[in-house]
Design a protein around this motif. Structure first.
Motif, PDB file in Angstrom:
ATOM      1  N   PRO A 626       0.640  -1.331  -0.465  1.00 14.44           N
ATOM      2  CA  PRO A 626      -0.046  -0.457   0.208  1.00 14.44           C
ATOM      3  C   PRO A 626       0.459   1.320  -0.235  1.00 14.44           C
ATOM      4  N   PHE A 627       2.107   1.062   0.476  1.00 16.62           N
ATOM      5  CA  PHE A 627       2.601   2.272   0.762  1.00 16.62           C
ATOM      6  C   PHE A 627       1.966   3.437   1.245  1.00 16.62           C
ATOM      7  N   GLU A 628       1.326   2.767   2.138  1.00 14.31           N
ATOM      8  CA  GLU A 628       0.823   4.074   2.967  1.00 14.31           C
ATOM      9  C   GLU A 628       1.362   4.038   4.536  1.00 14.31           C
ATOM     10  N   GLY A 629       2.534   4.011   5.208  1.00 11.36           N
ATOM     11  CA  GLY A 629       3.355   3.993   6.515  1.00 11.36           C
ATOM     12  C   GLY A 629       2.821   2.802   7.238  1.00 11.36           C
ATOM     13  N   ARG A 630       3.676   2.522   8.034  1.00 17.49           N
ATOM     14  CA  ARG A 630       3.531   1.376   9.480  1.00 17.49           C
ATOM     15  C   ARG A 630       2.882   1.698   9.737  1.00 17.49           C
ATOM     16  N   LEU A 631       2.094   2.577  10.430  1.00 20.19           N
ATOM     17  CA  LEU A 631       1.159   2.745  11.523  1.00 20.19           C
ATOM     18  C   LEU A 631      -0.505   2.254  10.698  1.00 20.19           C
ATOM     19  N   GLY A 653      -0.031 -14.111  11.717  1.00 19.53           N
ATOM     20  CA  GLY A 653       0.173 -13.236  11.990  1.00 19.53           C
ATOM     21  C   GLY A 653       0.482 -12.653  11.114  1.00 19.53           C
ATOM     22  N   PHE A 654       0.908 -11.057  11.469  1.00 21.63           N
ATOM     23  CA  PHE A 654       1.421 -10.008  10.775  1.00 21.63           C
ATOM     24  C   PHE A 654       2.545  -8.965  10.326  1.00 21.63           C
ATOM     25  N   VAL A 655       3.577  -8.877   9.360  1.00 25.23           N
ATOM     26  CA  VAL A 655       4.138  -7.953  10.365  1.00 25.23           C
ATOM     27  C   VAL A 655       4.166  -6.843   8.963  1.00 25.23           C
ATOM     28  N   ALA A 656       4.725  -5.307   9.694  1.00 21.08           N
ATOM     29  CA  ALA A 656       4.654  -4.142   8.473  1.00 21.08           C
ATOM     30  C   ALA A 656       5.570  -3.140   8.904  1.00 21.08           C
ATOM     31  N   SER A 657       5.870  -2.620   7.308  1.00 22.05           N
ATOM     32  CA  SER A 657       7.195  -2.393   7.634  1.00 22.05           C
ATOM     33  C   SER A 657       6.133  -0.812   6.983  1.00 22.05           C
ATOM     34  N   GLU A 658       7.411   0.331   6.424  1.00 17.39           N
ATOM     35  CA  GLU A 658       6.773   1.994   5.783  1.00 17.39           C
ATOM     36  C   GLU A 658       5.931   1.747   4.677  1.00 17.39           C
ATOM     37  N   TYR A 659       6.452   0.651   3.834  1.00 20.39           N
ATOM     38  CA  TYR A 659       6.343   0.236   2.284  1.00 20.39           C
ATOM     39  C   TYR A 659       4.849  -0.940   1.669  1.00 20.39           C
ATOM     40  N   ALA A 660       5.405  -2.296   3.365  1.00 21.29           N
ATOM     41  CA  ALA A 660       4.938  -3.071   3.058  1.00 21.29           C
ATOM     42  C   ALA A 660       3.876  -3.854   3.844  1.00 21.29           C
ATOM     43  N   ILE A 788       8.545 -16.710  -3.166  1.00 17.96           N
ATOM     44  CA  ILE A 788       8.843 -15.057  -3.023  1.00 17.96           C
ATOM     45  C   ILE A 788       9.277 -14.082  -4.275  1.00 17.96           C
ATOM     46  N   SER A 789       8.808 -12.621  -4.232  1.00 20.43           N
ATOM     47  CA  SER A 789       9.259 -12.172  -5.149  1.00 20.43           C
ATOM     48  C   SER A 789      10.294 -11.432  -4.673  1.00 20.43           C
ATOM     49  N   PRO A 790      11.197 -10.400  -5.460  1.00 23.66           N
ATOM     50  CA  PRO A 790      11.859  -9.614  -5.247  1.00 23.66           C
ATOM     51  C   PRO A 790      12.249  -8.348  -4.055  1.00 23.66           C
ATOM     52  N   LEU A 791      10.037  -7.937  -4.302  1.00 20.38           N
ATOM     53  CA  LEU A 791       9.392  -6.911  -3.985  1.00 20.38           C
ATOM     54  C   LEU A 791       9.660  -7.429  -2.588  1.00 20.38           C
ATOM     55  N   ALA A 792       9.441  -8.644  -2.725  1.00 20.96           N
ATOM     56  CA  ALA A 792       9.035  -8.976  -1.065  1.00 20.96           C
ATOM     57  C   ALA A 792       9.799  -9.596  -0.245  1.00 20.96           C
TER      58      ALA A 792
END
Length: 827
Positions: A626-631, A653-660, A788-792
């Motif tokens: 989404p590229f919408e920020g970690r929050l 479970g899940f993990v979130a970054s600033e971008y994905a 897995i993809s390179p972007l992931a």
């Protein structure tokens, strides 16, 4: 309008061979016309002199007695710096004008003297201002006030500090009938809102919007390096040697990072390669006042080659010989980047120079987006915020400390504060009742009765202890519970033992979050204040440490100081990824990464959401971008896992970054989507922000953590008592008990309402998530993959990783990334 300079000031300009700039004269003319004013000007335009020019002109004859001008700064360091820079022309002109600072670092004796004999100019912070208006003699103190100068207004109006400041201004406008307000701000996205913000307390006066013409455009570039760019992380260790060479080529370099832990790591990394023993210093908010002032003085004197710093040096301090700003890590917003760039060559006619240092490959894209935004002078600053009930409760109590008040009068007064301009009388009365009794569910407990009615229909404080507690706990900045870090000399410390003279004095290095010390054993080492120390033990609210030698000290992880990715930069990052013709501007290794993604999977489009699903090991993964920020991503992850559970996809479970965002589970997500048993349009539907969000909030510990902060700000729970301070555990236990009582017996309590507002606006980023879900509706692209993809790769590195400290961290991360890329390439 025509400005009339006092001859004393005109002569001073002539002796300096200077001429006042037009926007400085415009501020003076606005003042002389009886108006308030908002000056929007770029960094280096002389905003501070513009703000004080009317004051110097009015006081030049030396016939004024009492407080004339109140200067309010968001930073203590800025107030101190402005006083130093203001006193120089006052002395050179021979003016009989007194200017003093009043901050949390000012001795109590000086603060007491200032109340009885104020200077002509008082430079202070929002918290000290609220203390001043809570005193019974506030009307006498502020009665002579002619001007308020609000510096760096854009940095205040988006926070609870701004809400509290607005209420204080509404009170002062009543105490000082001749008041005019001058606000100074860097360039912002919507200056009309800021003008309305300062006009609200003094509606009988016109408010002018003044602008300064832009100066030389800044010169920006991304650090060129032959080193391998990391896939993830925020340390930028790869760049230390390159940065050191950059520092050597400049007079003084400011190196900004986004968190205090990053500051500690960067400082240590630069010292490790400091072969020439260059004077490099560290500056962040957890260091002791003495240490910060020492660094600031050395900068002013030109004795430092570089300073690693956080947002403590963001704002308009003039550091003289700084000729380069380095932003380590992505800037997160173009307005913030422009603000930091302006610290270099702090002059309007000379270009500021800055270098961006991305910490990972996604940040390269963000840095490139920031370069484009700065080149276009685009602003993405936040708008002023509406007022919270917890802040209003604190202000009501403060006004009772100043003296008895009538509810009708105070209600009319607070509506002259912009954030509270639309508050209904019923809501105000509920907040007042909460301050007086604790509200319906707590009114049976005498300890929550802080106000008492008087015989003439007014409200007063219940007792003197309420006043004392209010003044000890004033303010809206809620940090994690802090402990002082005190340096002592050990007595033969051994690992796992502590036979040191705990409590035997020693120098205070600064403060650290309490939770961090719960992870340490005596003898464990960590970095603090730019040096390696060993933990010896704790007593009360102090942690005792000694100097140590260690090859792998821990890095403290601070809870605050992280900035969200701005919506504007996020949109630009998506555009760059969707525009292969722009990739030539990127480093070759990043361009190759995007080309591999295009060959193996697909790239996210500017106005759609890419969702990839693939198996790995015993689990199946769903990764979206989404590229919408970690929050926003963390909130999305929480809500998506609830929906996947209902669909029996068995998420784990899940993990979130600033971008994905990456979610993993036991169900075959690709098959569920392919057979239409799982609809992505339904999964990402906007209605998740309805019942799903409410149900999750009811179960989440997040509400209790947010409630704790609201309870502290409102004064329901007190952090500090005379001579002692509550531990974090004590505060949490108290707030959790109260939350449970209120939630069960009064779920629409004022503080529960305040908690939900804070959770939605800040901690969960609900508005931004809603905008994203609306944008992608009908535009979700699903790409099932065999691996897995390179972007992931970057977000997958965050799954299940163990914390690694010291030099091995970067190599371990690189090895893991290499393994994931081999999988993506099918090797």
């Amino acid at each position: 309008m025509t400005a009339h300079l006092n001859p004393i000031i005109s002569d001073w300009f002539a002796r300096k061979t200077w001429s006042p700039r037009q926007h400085q004269l415009d501020v003076l003319a606005s003042w002389q016309a009886g108006a308030s004013a908002l000056l929007i000007a770029p960094t280096g335009a002389g905003k501070t002199l513009a703000g004080f020019l009317p004051t110097l002109t009015d006081l030049a004859e030396g016939k004024f007695d009492g407080l004339h001008t109140l200067y309010i700064s968001p930073l203590k360091a800025l107030a101190v710096d402005v006083q130093r820079n203001l006193n120089a022309p006052i002395l050179e002109m021979g003016l009989k004008i007194t200017a003093e600072t009043r901050t949390g670092d000012t001795p109590a004796s000086k603060r007491a003297r200032q109340r009885s004999k104020p200077p002509h100019i008082l430079l202070t912070t929002p918290e000290q201002l609220c203390l001043l208006i809570s005193h019974p003699h506030a009307e006498l103190f502020f009665g002579s006030l002619r001007r308020i100068v609000l510096d760096e207004l854009h940095a205040l109006v988006t926070s609870k500090r701004g809400e509290l400041l607005s209420l204080a201004l509404a009170r002062i406008a009543r105490l000082a009938p001749n008041l005019q307000i001058t606000a100074l701000s860097a360039t912002v996205a919507r200056p009309d809102l800021l003008r309305d913000w300062i006009a609200r307390p003094v509606p009988d006066k016109p408010t002018h919007l003044l602008t300064a013409s832009g100066g030389a455009p800044p010169v920006l570039e991304i650090l060129e390096t032959e080193q391998r760019l990391p896939w993830a992380g925020h340390s930028a260790n790869y760049a230390h040697r390159d940065l050191y060479e950059v520092i050597k080529r400049h007079k003084t370099t400011l190196l900004f990072v986004n968190t205090r832990s990053q500051a500690e790591m960067l400082f240590q990394g630069l010292w490790a390669v400091n072969d020439d023993m260059l004077p490099i210093a560290l500056h962040h908010g957890s260091l002791s006042v003495e240490q910060r002032r020492k660094v600031e003085s050395a900068m002013v004197a030109g004795n430092l080659k570089a300073v690693v710093c956080t947002s403590t040096l963001d704002l308009g301090i003039d550091w003289g010989d700084v000729d380069l700003v380095v932003q380590v890590g992505a800037p997160k917003g173009s307005s913030r980047m422009l603000q930091r760039i302006g610290r270099a060559n702090h002059r309007l006619d000379e270009p500021s120079k800055a270098v961006l240092v991305p910490s990972n490959r996604f940040e390269v894209l963000e840095c490139e987006a920031a370069l484009e935004a700065v080149a276009e002078n685009h602003q993405d600053s936040e708008d002023p915020v509406s007022g919270g009930y917890d802040v209003l409760a604190q202000h009501i109590l403060g006004m009772a400390c100043a003296g008895p008040f009538a509810a009708e009068d105070l209600y009319d007064e607070i509506r002259h504060a912009w954030p509270y301009r639309d508050i209904e009388r019923g809501q105000f009365d509920r907040v007042l009742d909460f301050v007086a009794t604790g509200g319906y569910a707590l009114r049976a407990y005498e300890r929550y009765a802080r106000l008492k009615p008087t015989g003439d229909g007014k409200w007063r404080v219940a007792n003197a202890q309420v006043v004392q507690q209010y003044r000890l706990n004033i303010g809206t900045i809620i940090e994690e519970p802090m402990v002082r870090v005190r340096l002592i000399r050990p007595r033969g410390l051994k690992k796992g033992q502590s036979n040191s003279p705990i409590g035997a004095g020693g120098r205070v290095l600064g403060e650290m979050e309490e939770y961090f010390f719960g992870t340490l054993l005596p003898g464990d080492t960590f970095m603090f204040g730019g040096e390696i120390v060993a933990f010896e033990g704790m007593r009360d609210n102090e942690a005792f440490v000694s100097r140590a030698q260690a090859s792998n000290p821990k890095i403290p992880s601070y809870m605050g100081g992280k900035f969200p990715l701005s919506t504007y930069l996020a949109e630009r990052v998506r555009r760059i990824m969707d525009s292969p013709e722009e990739w030539k501007k990127l480093p070759e290794q990043v361009e190759m990464w995007l080309r591999l993604q295009r060959d193996i999977s697909v790239l996210p489009k500017r106005d759609s959401l890419l969702v990839e699903t693939f198996p790995r090991g015993a689990h199946n993964y769903l990764v979206c971008y989404p590229f919408e920020g970690r929050l926003a991503h963390q909130t999305l992850g929480m809500l998506l896992t609830r929906r996947l559970e209902r669909e029996r996809a068995r998420p784990l479970g899940f993990v979130a970054s600033e971008y994905a965002l990456a979610i993993w589970g036991l169900g075959d997500l690709s098959a569920l989507i392919r057979t239409n048993r799982l609809s992505l349009d339904d999964l990402f539907s906007e209605d998740m922000l309805g019942d799903d969000l409410e149900a999750w909030l009811d179960e989440s510990a997040l509400m209790k953590r947010t409630f704790r902060n609201c309870a502290i700000i409102s004064g329901l729970i007190e952090r500090r008592h005379p001579g002692k301070e509550k531990s974090g555990r004590q505060i949490t236990m108290s707030s959790d008990l109260i939350y449970d009582v209120l939630y069960q017996h009064e779920p629409d309590h004022i503080l529960i309402q305040a908690t939900r507002r804070d959770a939605a606006r800040g901690l969960l980023d609900i508005e931004r998530l809603g905008d994203m879900l609306a944008r992608i509706c009908g535009h979700i692209v699903h790409q099932p993959l065999a691996q897995i993809s390179p972007l992931a790769v970057p977000v997958m590195l965050d799954i299940g990783k163990e914390p690694i400290f010291g030099e091995g961290r970067e190599s371990a991360m690189a090895d893991a990334a290499d393994e994931l890329m081999r999988e993506a390439l099918g090797r």
